[in-house]
Motif scaffolding. Structure first.
Motif: not given
Length: 239
Positions: A19-22, A31-34, A191-192, A229-236
């Motif tokens: 989800g791009g909202g992250a 750079e983080q997004t990429e 995740f609600g 919605g995930t903003s880190s590689i760790e979350h993915i």
């Protein structure tokens, strides 16, 4: 990664999407997004969802030089034909795309809003964009199940994006209609909205963790993709 058919679109989407909202906000760098999106794509994610106001330019950098194997959806709050035409044009420009796979009416949460947008040409704008070949499929997002049922019954929408998690059982009333009309279902807020899962709490109960929350959502075969919605590689990785 597993893939499921997205309703009548015949698109095969990964059961996990991004989800791009992250990536919205100045604190989220290009750079983080990429790095996050590219990691997801390398590991089989092929569905990216964003919106006109989510900072689509950041996502466009991640999509450069990856070919046409990634399915991209965007959406807009536009409530009239002129604004929706402008929204579609802006999204194409910011994402550096000639065509988007899916474009959606964003957050239609009442029958009045649905009827107003249709009356004022929003659906016409989407259908004309499809006829021009600049979008392939038309979608709708919302949180109110009765409204989404009425939208599906028009047979104008190919995809619906709706909250679904272990606590959102009302959403299950929708599946009779998505099945009857062969409408693809994208689950948001698995995740609600963070209420069910606190990734930073080491004392989290064993049952309510990321794995089990996603397992519950994806065990329902009516769901084609869970949009996280995930903003880190760790979350993915965890997802």
């Amino acid at each position: 990664m597993k893939y499921r058919k997205l309703g009548r679109t015949k698109l095969k989407v990964s059961i996990l999407g991004i989800g791009g909202g992250a990536f919205f906000g100045e604190d989220k760098t290009t750079e983080q997004t990429e790095s996050v999106i590219n990691f997801g794509i390398r590991n089989g994610i092929n569905f990216i969802e964003t919106a006109e106001d989510y900072g689509e330019e950041k996502i466009s950098h991640a999509l450069t030089n990856i070919g046409d194997n990634v399915i991209v959806a965007s959406k807009s709050f536009s409530s009239n034909k002129k604004d929706m035409n402008r929204s579609i044009k802006n999204s194409l420009k910011k994402l550096n795309k000639d065509k988007l796979d899916i474009y959606m009416m964003h957050t239609v949460d009442s029958i009045e809003s649905l009827n107003y947008r249709i009356k004022n040409g929003v659906l016409d704008a989407l259908k004309e964009a499809r006829s021009k070949g600049i979008i392939d499929w038309i979608g709708i997002t919302g949180h109110r199940i009765p409204t989404l049922i009425e939208a599906i019954k028009t047979n104008e929408f190919d995809v619906v994006e709706v909250p679904y998690c272990i606590g959102a059982t009302e959403t299950e009333k929708l599946f009779e209609y998505t099945n009857n009309y062969d409408v693809g279902v994208i689950a948001i807020r698995p995740f609600g909205g963070g209420i069910l899962i606190d990734r930073n709490n080491p004392k989290i109960v064993e049952f309510m963790n990321v794995k089990n929350a996603l397992k519950y959502v994806l065990s329902n075969k009516n769901i084609s993709c869970a949009l996280v919605g995930t903003s880190s590689i760790e979350h993915i990785k965890e997802n």
